[in-house]
Enzyme design. Structure first.
Site, mmCIF file in Angstrom:
data_model
loop_
_atom_site.group_PDB
_atom_site.id
_atom_site.type_symbol
_atom_site.label_atom_id
_atom_site.label_comp_id
_atom_site.label_asym_id
_atom_site.label_seq_id
_atom_site.Cartn_x
_atom_site.Cartn_y
_atom_site.Cartn_z
ATOM 1 N N GLY A 71 -4.697 -7.156 -4.535
ATOM 2 C CA GLY A 71 -3.384 -6.754 -4.387
ATOM 3 C C GLY A 71 -2.297 -8.165 -4.277
ATOM 4 O O GLY A 71 -1.303 -7.812 -4.873
ATOM 5 N N THR A 72 -2.836 -9.041 -3.520
ATOM 6 C CA THR A 72 -1.876 -10.101 -3.437
ATOM 7 C C THR A 72 -1.496 -10.656 -5.060
ATOM 8 O O THR A 72 -0.309 -10.974 -5.395
ATOM 9 C CB THR A 72 -2.451 -11.117 -2.690
ATOM 10 O OG1 THR A 72 -2.709 -10.696 -1.393
ATOM 11 C CG2 THR A 72 -1.434 -12.337 -2.419
ATOM 12 N N ASN A 151 2.101 -0.786 5.219
ATOM 13 C CA ASN A 151 0.637 -0.880 5.663
ATOM 14 C C ASN A 151 0.660 -0.789 7.287
ATOM 15 O O ASN A 151 -0.363 -0.452 7.925
ATOM 16 C CB ASN A 151 0.232 -1.908 5.206
ATOM 17 C CG ASN A 151 1.077 -3.397 5.248
ATOM 18 O OD1 ASN A 151 2.342 -3.220 4.744
ATOM 19 N ND2 ASN A 151 0.971 -4.409 6.192
ATOM 20 N N GLN A 184 -1.628 0.488 -0.414
ATOM 21 C CA GLN A 184 -1.995 1.369 0.715
ATOM 22 C C GLN A 184 -2.215 2.818 0.462
ATOM 23 O O GLN A 184 -2.456 3.826 0.984
ATOM 24 C CB GLN A 184 -1.088 1.170 1.973
ATOM 25 C CG GLN A 184 -1.243 0.020 2.763
ATOM 26 C CD GLN A 184 -2.406 -0.222 3.475
ATOM 27 O OE1 GLN A 184 -3.195 0.716 3.953
ATOM 28 N NE2 GLN A 184 -2.861 -1.522 3.616
ATOM 29 N N SER A 204 -5.272 -2.361 -4.862
ATOM 30 C CA SER A 204 -6.498 -3.504 -4.362
ATOM 31 C C SER A 204 -7.704 -2.785 -3.926
ATOM 32 O O SER A 204 -7.750 -1.474 -3.296
ATOM 33 C CB SER A 204 -5.964 -3.992 -3.110
ATOM 34 O OG SER A 204 -6.972 -4.882 -2.624
ATOM 35 N N HIS A 206 -10.578 -2.940 -2.207
ATOM 36 C CA HIS A 206 -11.047 -2.825 -0.941
ATOM 37 C C HIS A 206 -10.355 -2.130 0.120
ATOM 38 O O HIS A 206 -10.895 -1.777 1.221
ATOM 39 C CB HIS A 206 -11.296 -4.289 -0.255
ATOM 40 C CG HIS A 206 -10.109 -5.042 0.183
ATOM 41 N ND1 HIS A 206 -9.686 -5.324 1.653
ATOM 42 C CD2 HIS A 206 -9.147 -5.347 -0.447
ATOM 43 C CE1 HIS A 206 -8.630 -5.832 1.800
ATOM 44 N NE2 HIS A 206 -8.300 -6.232 0.690
ATOM 45 N N THR A 242 -12.676 -15.914 -16.651
ATOM 46 C CA THR A 242 -13.851 -15.118 -17.125
ATOM 47 C C THR A 242 -13.736 -14.051 -15.942
ATOM 48 O O THR A 242 -13.666 -14.247 -14.771
ATOM 49 C CB THR A 242 -15.221 -15.756 -16.823
ATOM 50 O OG1 THR A 242 -15.174 -16.746 -17.855
ATOM 51 C CG2 THR A 242 -16.538 -14.827 -17.064
ATOM 52 N N CYS A 330 0.167 -11.525 14.503
ATOM 53 C CA CYS A 330 -0.541 -10.912 13.287
ATOM 54 C C CYS A 330 -1.408 -12.218 12.749
ATOM 55 O O CYS A 330 -1.466 -13.203 13.529
ATOM 56 C CB CYS A 330 0.386 -10.360 12.312
ATOM 57 S SG CYS A 330 1.739 -11.466 12.067
HETATM 58 C C1 PLP Z 1 0.616 -3.187 1.131
HETATM 59 C C2 PLP Z 1 -0.022 -4.463 1.040
HETATM 60 N N1 PLP Z 1 0.146 -5.057 -0.042
HETATM 61 C C3 PLP Z 1 -0.801 -6.069 -0.463
HETATM 62 C C4 PLP Z 1 -2.025 -6.373 0.318
HETATM 63 C C5 PLP Z 1 -2.729 -7.590 -0.118
HETATM 64 O O1 PLP Z 1 -3.896 -6.976 -0.742
HETATM 65 P P1 PLP Z 1 -5.201 -7.868 -0.725
HETATM 66 O O2 PLP Z 1 -5.910 -8.111 0.289
HETATM 67 O O3 PLP Z 1 -6.222 -7.245 -2.124
HETATM 68 O O4 PLP Z 1 -4.650 -9.291 -1.538
HETATM 69 C C6 PLP Z 1 -1.967 -5.499 1.425
HETATM 70 C C7 PLP Z 1 -3.129 -5.857 2.426
HETATM 71 O O5 PLP Z 1 -3.144 -5.784 3.519
HETATM 72 C C8 PLP Z 1 -1.238 -4.534 1.744
HETATM 73 O O6 PLP Z 1 -1.653 -3.746 2.706
#
Ligand code: PLP
Length: 393
Positions: A71-72, A151, A184, A204, A206, A242, A330
């Site tokens: 996600g990041t 989140n 989320q 994302s 996971h 890759t 946090c």
């Molecule tokens: C709203 C939101 N965006 C982005 C992320 C980041 O995702 P990732 O852990 O796959 O980089 C998170 C993870 O907690 C999230 O809750």
């Protein structure tokens, strides 16, 4: 001791079917997807199959999906990709004050490079007002990025309305793109890129029973973007390197499962969430529910308990085998309350007393009953030791 995991917004256990789908791609099926021999063709076709599944879940076209490391990266890609491809048109970005750091930090970086970012406030429920977005748009605006659900407090944002409004401002040489961080929501509630009307969407693996370290960015056809990683020609020249084949295969499987199980997941989680909220409110005085009363994720229960620290509750619940998370102290290891709780207007005291329970597909009613059994006693014990707590005060 019984262990109960109620931190599904942080991450989820990989689904056994996801794991089984990934397994061969660590050993037997190891070819580089860019190779033209049969080993490569085998993994290439697995990637394209997974791409189809991600697209299918989102109602997108396969060629609109780019795999990322999570996600990041998807969020960074969306912001940088749009900012640098469209800077001659304008340098203004609009987002909200409650976005994840994976949006806020790249925004800060872009500000340091000359872009202007507007951080919209939210109301006490954590909702962005579409009217605020409309007012913030100028002829320099190139991107609006508002998360689909938060989140921490679980509020589902009026993304469809905001996206519609953003689209309405287009024309006469102006093209404002709309991105949503759906990390989320994918696999938790319905996410359809056409219904939402978004140009870009991050997800994302996971967070919905897929593997860690893999995600995707939906990029609507025709969107002007620069590539995120430069190098090879992977991902249609948009993200070199890759491919993480096992991860991508796992993400595809997680999307397939999410599509098939979405309704049953929502039906399973909603009553459990409501039972937990009702139970806490009935059994414990001076507790507030953070986030929206009904526009909230089916998995999310976020509360603030007067007079005590979230961390103390977390550690005491941990001793009873229950894993949750808190909105203060946090990831950075600081004791600053989260920016989200501050943005919804909580006092420092309430923000420090926050606790987040997030439920998942394996959460049972007996888990909830157990929490409702042990949690009131923990609060009572901690409040007895609290120098600040006065009932009703
Ligand atoms: C709203 C939101 N965006 C982005 C992320 C980041 O995702 P990732 O852990 O796959 O980089 C998170 C993870 O907690 C999230 O809750």
């Amino acid at each position: 001791m019984k262990r109960i995991y109620l931190d599904h917004a942080a991450t989820t256990p990989t689904h056994p079917d996801v794991l089984a789908a990934m397994q061969p791609f660590f050993s037997d099926k190891f070819g580089n997807p860019s190779s033209i021999h049969s080993f490569g063709r085998e993994t290439r076709s697995a990637i394209e199959n997974a791409r189809g599944k991600v697209a299918d879940l989102l109602g997108a076209k396969p060629e609109e999906i780019v795999f990322t490391s999570g996600g990041t990266e998807a969020n960074n890609f969306a912001l940088h990709g749009i900012a640098y491809a469209n800077e001659e048109k304008g340098s203004h970005i609009i987002t909200s004050a409650i976005e994840h750091h994976a949006i806020l930090q790249p925004c800060k970086f872009l500000e340091s490079r000359g872009f202007k970012v507007t951080y919209l406030p939210v109301d006490k429920h954590g909702s962005v007002d579409p009217e605020d977005v409309r007012k913030a748009i100028t002829d320099k605006t190139i991107l609006v990025s508002i998360m689909q659900a938060n989140n921490e407090v679980g509020t589902i944002e009026p993304v469809e309305e905001i996206a519609g409004m953003v689209r309405g401002t287009r024309g006469e040489g102006r093209n404002v793109y709309f991105h949503t961080d759906a990390v989320q929501t994918v696999g938790q509630v319905e996410v359809n890129v056409d219904k939402l009307g978004v140009d870009l969407l991050s997800l994302s693996g996971h967070k919905f029973y897929g593997p860690k370290g893999v995600g995707a960015l939906f990029i609507r056809k025709g969107t002007r973007m620069v590539p995120f990683l430069r190098g090879g020609e992977q991902e249609n020249n948009r993200r070199a390197s890759t491919e993480n084949v096992p991860g991508i295969v796992g993400l595809g499987k997680a999307c397939e499962l999410a599509k098939n199980e979405l309704d049953s997941r929502i039906r399973h989680l909603t009553p459990l969430r409501d039972k937990l909220i009702k139970g806490i409110m009935n059994k414990i005085p001076d507790v507030v529910l953070n986030g929206h009363p009904d526009q909230r994720l089916p998995k999310n229960v976020d509360i603030s308990v007067k007079g005590i620290e979230g961390e103390s509750m977390l550690l005491n619940l941990e001793m009873e085998g229950v894993a949750v998370s808190t909105g203060s102290a946090c990831s950075s290891g600081t004791t600053e309350p989260s920016h989200v709780l501050m943005a919804i207007g909580l006092s420092h005291e309430l923000a420090h007393g926050s606790l987040r329970f997030t439920l998942g597909r394996l959460t049972t009613e007996s888990d909830i009953i157990y929490v409702l059994d042990v949690f009131p006693g923990i609060v009572e014990k901690l409040r007895k030791m609290s120098p600040t707590y006065k009932k009703g005060g």
